[in-house]
Design an enzyme around this catalytic site. Structure first.
Site, PDB file in Angstrom:
ATOM      1  N   LYS A  75     -57.486  51.994 -40.146  1.00 12.57           N
ATOM      2  CA  LYS A  75     -57.583  52.118 -38.692  1.00 12.57           C
ATOM      3  C   LYS A  75     -56.748  53.312 -38.240  1.00 12.57           C
ATOM      4  O   LYS A  75     -55.584  53.427 -38.627  1.00 12.57           O
ATOM      5  CB  LYS A  75     -57.043  50.829 -38.082  1.00 12.57           C
ATOM      6  CG  LYS A  75     -57.564  50.514 -36.713  1.00 12.57           C
ATOM      7  CD  LYS A  75     -56.975  49.207 -36.229  1.00 12.57           C
ATOM      8  CE  LYS A  75     -57.958  48.080 -36.011  1.00 12.57           C
ATOM      9  NZ  LYS A  75     -59.336  48.369 -35.714  1.00 12.57           N
ATOM     10  N   ASN A 102     -60.742  58.495 -38.340  1.00 14.65           N
ATOM     11  CA  ASN A 102     -61.006  59.282 -37.129  1.00 14.65           C
ATOM     12  C   ASN A 102     -59.708  59.618 -36.415  1.00 14.65           C
ATOM     13  O   ASN A 102     -59.423  59.105 -35.345  1.00 14.65           O
ATOM     14  CB  ASN A 102     -61.896  58.485 -36.178  1.00 14.65           C
ATOM     15  CG  ASN A 102     -63.341  58.883 -36.322  1.00 14.65           C
ATOM     16  OD1 ASN A 102     -63.656  59.978 -36.790  1.00 14.65           O
ATOM     17  ND2 ASN A 102     -64.224  57.999 -35.924  1.00 14.65           N
ATOM     18  N   SER A 128     -68.624  61.781 -41.180  1.00 13.90           N
ATOM     19  CA  SER A 128     -69.616  61.221 -40.261  1.00 13.90           C
ATOM     20  C   SER A 128     -70.785  60.651 -41.029  1.00 13.90           C
ATOM     21  O   SER A 128     -71.155  61.134 -42.089  1.00 13.90           O
ATOM     22  CB  SER A 128     -70.128  62.275 -39.288  1.00 13.90           C
ATOM     23  OG  SER A 128     -71.120  61.687 -38.452  1.00 13.90           O
ATOM     24  N   LYS A 182     -64.867  67.301 -36.373  1.00 11.10           N
ATOM     25  CA  LYS A 182     -65.442  65.950 -36.319  1.00 11.10           C
ATOM     26  C   LYS A 182     -65.422  65.427 -34.888  1.00 11.10           C
ATOM     27  O   LYS A 182     -66.363  64.782 -34.429  1.00 11.10           O
ATOM     28  CB  LYS A 182     -64.673  65.006 -37.250  1.00 11.10           C
ATOM     29  CG  LYS A 182     -65.023  63.519 -37.089  1.00 11.10           C
ATOM     30  CD  LYS A 182     -66.400  63.184 -37.610  1.00 11.10           C
ATOM     31  CE  LYS A 182     -67.016  61.893 -37.077  1.00 11.10           C
ATOM     32  NZ  LYS A 182     -66.309  60.660 -37.300  1.00 11.10           N
ATOM     33  N   HIS A 185     -68.150  67.068 -33.041  1.00  8.24           N
ATOM     34  CA  HIS A 185     -69.388  66.424 -33.514  1.00  8.24           C
ATOM     35  C   HIS A 185     -69.644  65.150 -32.705  1.00  8.24           C
ATOM     36  O   HIS A 185     -70.749  64.920 -32.213  1.00  8.24           O
ATOM     37  CB  HIS A 185     -69.279  66.096 -35.008  1.00  8.24           C
ATOM     38  CG  HIS A 185     -70.326  65.127 -35.490  1.00  8.24           C
ATOM     39  ND1 HIS A 185     -70.249  63.775 -35.248  1.00  8.24           N
ATOM     40  CD2 HIS A 185     -71.484  65.319 -36.174  1.00  8.24           C
ATOM     41  CE1 HIS A 185     -71.306  63.170 -35.755  1.00  8.24           C
ATOM     42  NE2 HIS A 185     -72.074  64.084 -36.324  1.00  8.24           N
ATOM     43  N   ASN A 186     -68.627  64.327 -32.575  1.00  3.63           N
ATOM     44  CA  ASN A 186     -68.802  63.070 -31.837  1.00  3.63           C
ATOM     45  C   ASN A 186     -69.060  63.325 -30.356  1.00  3.63           C
ATOM     46  O   ASN A 186     -69.826  62.598 -29.730  1.00  3.63           O
ATOM     47  CB  ASN A 186     -67.574  62.179 -32.017  1.00  3.63           C
ATOM     48  CG  ASN A 186     -67.545  61.513 -33.378  1.00  3.63           C
ATOM     49  OD1 ASN A 186     -68.108  62.041 -34.340  1.00  3.63           O
ATOM     50  ND2 ASN A 186     -66.886  60.384 -33.486  1.00  3.63           N
ATOM     51  N   GLU A 189     -72.550  64.166 -30.090  1.00  2.00           N
ATOM     52  CA  GLU A 189     -73.280  62.901 -30.274  1.00  2.00           C
ATOM     53  C   GLU A 189     -73.361  62.151 -28.936  1.00  2.00           C
ATOM     54  O   GLU A 189     -74.420  61.618 -28.589  1.00  2.00           O
ATOM     55  CB  GLU A 189     -72.540  62.094 -31.343  1.00  2.00           C
ATOM     56  CG  GLU A 189     -73.061  60.720 -31.629  1.00  2.00           C
ATOM     57  CD  GLU A 189     -72.107  59.983 -32.589  1.00  2.00           C
ATOM     58  OE1 GLU A 189     -71.738  60.547 -33.638  1.00  2.00           O
ATOM     59  OE2 GLU A 189     -71.726  58.841 -32.267  1.00  2.00           O
ATOM     60  N   HIS A 452     -52.676  83.706  -3.861  1.00  2.00           N
ATOM     61  CA  HIS A 452     -52.909  83.742  -5.313  1.00  2.00           C
ATOM     62  C   HIS A 452     -53.467  85.083  -5.795  1.00  2.00           C
ATOM     63  O   HIS A 452     -53.647  85.270  -6.982  1.00  2.00           O
ATOM     64  CB  HIS A 452     -53.824  82.594  -5.724  1.00  2.00           C
ATOM     65  CG  HIS A 452     -53.159  81.253  -5.632  1.00  2.00           C
ATOM     66  ND1 HIS A 452     -52.098  80.908  -6.422  1.00  2.00           N
ATOM     67  CD2 HIS A 452     -53.391  80.185  -4.812  1.00  2.00           C
ATOM     68  CE1 HIS A 452     -51.695  79.674  -6.110  1.00  2.00           C
ATOM     69  NE2 HIS A 452     -52.461  79.221  -5.130  1.00  2.00           N
TER      70      HIS A 452
HETATM   71  P1  NDP Z   1     -61.148  49.777 -39.511  1.00  4.43           P
HETATM   72  O1  NDP Z   1     -60.957  50.904 -38.591  1.00  4.43           O
HETATM   73  O2  NDP Z   1     -61.692  48.496 -38.973  1.00  4.43           O
HETATM   74  O3  NDP Z   1     -59.749  49.474 -40.249  1.00  4.43           O
HETATM   75  C1  NDP Z   1     -59.592  48.392 -41.131  1.00  4.43           C
HETATM   76  C2  NDP Z   1     -58.801  48.819 -42.336  1.00  4.43           C
HETATM   77  O4  NDP Z   1     -57.513  49.328 -41.948  1.00  4.43           O
HETATM   78  C3  NDP Z   1     -58.541  47.668 -43.266  1.00  4.43           C
HETATM   79  O5  NDP Z   1     -58.589  48.141 -44.585  1.00  4.43           O
HETATM   80  C4  NDP Z   1     -57.125  47.261 -42.876  1.00  4.43           C
HETATM   81  O6  NDP Z   1     -56.431  46.575 -43.886  1.00  4.43           O
HETATM   82  C5  NDP Z   1     -56.503  48.598 -42.651  1.00  4.43           C
HETATM   83  N1  NDP Z   1     -55.277  48.551 -41.871  1.00  4.43           N
HETATM   84  C6  NDP Z   1     -55.160  48.274 -40.554  1.00  4.43           C
HETATM   85  N2  NDP Z   1     -53.863  48.329 -40.185  1.00  4.43           N
HETATM   86  C7  NDP Z   1     -53.158  48.664 -41.272  1.00  4.43           C
HETATM   87  C8  NDP Z   1     -51.779  48.907 -41.543  1.00  4.43           C
HETATM   88  N3  NDP Z   1     -50.868  48.821 -40.564  1.00  4.43           N
HETATM   89  N4  NDP Z   1     -51.407  49.213 -42.799  1.00  4.43           N
HETATM   90  C9  NDP Z   1     -52.323  49.330 -43.764  1.00  4.43           C
HETATM   91  N5  NDP Z   1     -53.639  49.134 -43.590  1.00  4.43           N
HETATM   92  C10 NDP Z   1     -54.051  48.809 -42.358  1.00  4.43           C
HETATM   93  O7  NDP Z   1     -62.049  50.212 -40.764  1.00  4.43           O
HETATM   94  P2  NDP Z   1     -63.379  51.124 -40.844  1.00  4.43           P
HETATM   95  O8  NDP Z   1     -63.768  51.075 -42.268  1.00  4.43           O
HETATM   96  O9  NDP Z   1     -64.376  50.764 -39.801  1.00  4.43           O
HETATM   97  O10 NDP Z   1     -62.871  52.586 -40.490  1.00  4.43           O
HETATM   98  C11 NDP Z   1     -61.869  53.229 -41.242  1.00  4.43           C
HETATM   99  C12 NDP Z   1     -61.586  54.580 -40.611  1.00  4.43           C
HETATM  100  O11 NDP Z   1     -62.761  55.354 -40.642  1.00  4.43           O
HETATM  101  C13 NDP Z   1     -61.165  54.515 -39.152  1.00  4.43           C
HETATM  102  O12 NDP Z   1     -60.208  55.510 -38.916  1.00  4.43           O
HETATM  103  C14 NDP Z   1     -62.431  54.822 -38.408  1.00  4.43           C
HETATM  104  O13 NDP Z   1     -62.171  55.391 -37.130  1.00  4.43           O
HETATM  105  C15 NDP Z   1     -63.078  55.839 -39.345  1.00  4.43           C
HETATM  106  N6  NDP Z   1     -64.525  55.973 -39.250  1.00  4.43           N
HETATM  107  C16 NDP Z   1     -65.311  54.892 -39.056  1.00  4.43           C
HETATM  108  C17 NDP Z   1     -66.678  55.032 -38.972  1.00  4.43           C
HETATM  109  C18 NDP Z   1     -67.529  53.834 -38.803  1.00  4.43           C
HETATM  110  O14 NDP Z   1     -68.757  54.018 -38.648  1.00  4.43           O
HETATM  111  N7  NDP Z   1     -66.998  52.625 -38.850  1.00  4.43           N
HETATM  112  C19 NDP Z   1     -67.327  56.333 -39.073  1.00  4.43           C
HETATM  113  C20 NDP Z   1     -66.428  57.395 -39.360  1.00  4.43           C
HETATM  114  C21 NDP Z   1     -65.079  57.200 -39.414  1.00  4.43           C
HETATM  115  P3  NDP Z   1     -56.512  44.950 -43.969  1.00  4.43           P
HETATM  116  O15 NDP Z   1     -57.769  44.662 -44.697  1.00  4.43           O
HETATM  117  O16 NDP Z   1     -55.303  44.585 -44.762  1.00  4.43           O
HETATM  118  O17 NDP Z   1     -56.495  44.431 -42.586  1.00  4.43           O
END
Ligand code: NDP
Length: 476
Positions: A75, A102, A128, A182, A185-186, A189, A452
């Site tokens: 996250k 992101n 993306s 990126k 890009h968004n 989008e 100005h």
């Molecule tokens: P999430 O954004 O829902 O994040 C969940 C993950 O983060 C889990 O693995 C969780 O671990 C971990 N996490 C959260 N807090 C912590 C912490 N304090 N310490 C360590 N680990 C932590 O997951 P997504 O897969 O949806 O996205 C991942 C990234 O990719 C994000 O930055 C997102 O913005 C980006 N992204 C997402 C897209 C999408 O379509 N979803 C597209 C492009 C980019 P745990 O399992 O232990 O809770």
């Protein structure tokens, strides 16, 4: 055996990225804060390739070959910093931390600078394509040092989408360049989706076409200049029927859109850089407006029945007008987005190649489209193009669309159908090409109330008029 690359953070994106790497023959170290996700990945997909699971961060790092490459996919925000803090003491000079989440590019710049002091490479990387892209081939936008790209580039290019034999991955530039691109890009989008939504609204509220009919119209459009992933899935969404009610799916979805961050970031950054990205801004504000349910209810009560539909003589002509207006507005949105990239590149010294950016957006990502080939050609022909709109192909497309564009915006205004992106894009076009802008009056007003100063059209220098006194002009 040591893994070639590691992924920490195994929610949908991280898991699929790890699988993509493993399917492409890389030994992938995998780790997640809570071990459950790691176990599930190995249980369900272990057969796809070589995964090296670890419960602790220390074991995860120890399982990697040197120089180590760790992809963080957690996250965005605080969690990314927390994972970096955990990793840094375990790493050695020359190791690479890739943040594929992101992140805001300013955070990436800050992190890159901090890690450089530890002789670590921090590689902010835009990814993306959503869940499916991460697994089957995303568009990848890495920032960071050229040195880190020498190691990471070949792996990223291997797992990226491929269009006409070219991988959708290129080193964008140093530090935050990848996350910046990126972000834009968004933003694009957002604009793309808003324009599509306005086209739908014009056909629906304007000429009373049904969602199924509009799905067919979009399917037809997808065979021409507008061919793109978003147009394709628009046809899918509009054609979808809700199983529970038998109604068009689009009619049972609450009409309040979210704007989670990257659209807002794009607009904020454009304001800082002074780049008019009006299409993206209108798209972001249109989502905000949709979310203001109570205000909307109050306004509906105060101003009933705003949309009366259109009286259209030639239905097919109107549909074609909407298509051409959509295309012209889309060109504006992309022109503005590429201007934004150019401005960021100049401000932060990134030296971004806009042709290369359009090349890697041709596949894998959400805005992938046939039209990006044209953008690449435009920048190939003239890398310092002043605006995408003036490149011969786009200038011709815009010119061909102008009469339709005007008819559509007029019709929308008369029928009370809100088309903020269509209308503001047309205004941007007219503003850009105007012989004289009323900015001259603005300057006069600014000089009047705030001294100005202004410049003259007929000679050099800066001037001020004594508005309160004898109205004489002085050289300032
Ligand atoms: P999430 O954004 O829902 O994040 C969940 C993950 O983060 C889990 O693995 C969780 O671990 C971990 N996490 C959260 N807090 C912590 C912490 N304090 N310490 C360590 N680990 C932590 O997951 P997504 O897969 O949806 O996205 C991942 C990234 O990719 C994000 O930055 C997102 O913005 C980006 N992204 C997402 C897209 C999408 O379509 N979803 C597209 C492009 C980019 P745990 O399992 O232990 O809770």
């Amino acid at each position: 055996d040591l893994a070639q690359i590691g992924v920490t953070g195994l929610a949908v994106m991280g898991r699929n990225l790890a699988r993509n790497l493993a399917r492409n023959g890389y030994a992938v170290a995998v780790h997640n804060r809570s071990y459950e996700r790691t176990r599930r990945l190995v249980d369900e997909f272990g057969h796809e390739g070589t995964f090296v699971p670890s419960e602790s961060m220390a074991d995860f790092v120890a399982s990697l070959a040197r120089p180590r490459a760790v992809i963080i996919m957690v996250k965005a925000g605080g969690p990314t910093d927390a994972v970096i803090d955990e990793l840094v003491p375990l790493l050695e000079p020359g190791d690479m931390i890739v943040d594929a989440g992101n992140a805001h590019f300013a955070d990436t710049r800050r992190r890159e600078q901090a890690l450089r002091a530890h002789n670590l490479h921090f590689v902010g990387t835009g990814v993306s394509g959503g869940e499916e892209g991460a697994l089957l081939g995303p568009s990848i936008m890495p920032g960071g040092s050229p040195e880190s790209y020498r190691t990471l580039g070949p792996m990223f290019e291997k797992i990226a989408a491929v269009v006409d034999g070219t991988p959708c991955c290129v080193h964008i530039g140093p530090d935050g360049a990848g996350h910046f691109v990126k972000m834009v890009h968004n933003g694009i989008e957002y604009a793309d989706m808003q324009l599509i939504a306005e086209a739908y609204d014009l056909l629906r509220a304007g000429i009373g076409a049904t969602p199924a009919q509009i799905a067919d119209i979009f399917r037809t459009w997808n065979t021409g200049d507008l061919e793109s992933f978003l147009i394709e899935i628009t046809a899918d969404v509009l054609g979808h029927v809700d199983a529970e009610t038998g109604q068009a799916f689009v009619d049972i979805v609450l009409d309040q859109a979210e704007q989670k961050g990257t659209g807002r970031w794009t607009v904020q950054s454009a304001l800082d850089l002074g780049v008019p990205i009006t299409g993206i801004a209108e798209a972001t504000f249109a989502r905000s407006l949709s979310g203001h349910a109570e205000q909307r209810a109050a306004a509906r009560e105060a101003f009933p029945s705003t949309s009366g539909g259109l009286t259209v003589q030639d239905r097919d002509q109107f549909i074609e007008d909407v298509r051409l207006a959509l295309y012209a507005s889309k060109i504006v949105a992309y022109a503005q987005g590429f201007d934004h990239i150019e401005a960021g590149s100049a401000e932060f010294g990134w030296n971004i190649d806009r042709g290369a950016v359009s090349t890697i957006w041709r596949g894998g990502c959400i805005i992938r489209a046939r039209f990006l080939n044209r953008i690449r050609e435009a920048y190939d022909e003239n890398p310092s193009l002043k605006s995408l709109m003036v490149a011969p192909y786009f200038a011709e497309a815009v010119n061909a669309g102008v009469p339709s564009w005007r008819r559509v915006v007029v019709a929308a205004a008369q029928a009370g159908i809100p088309t903020p992106a269509f209308s503001s894009s047309l205004a941007y076009f007219d503003g850009l090409r105007a012989e004289r802008l009323p900015a001259a009056l603005i300057q006069g007003l600014r000089d009047n109330f705030g001294a100005h100063t202004y410049r003259r059209t007929d000679r050099d220098g800066t001037f001020h008029t004594q508005w309160a006194g004898d109205k004489k002009e002085y050289s300032a």
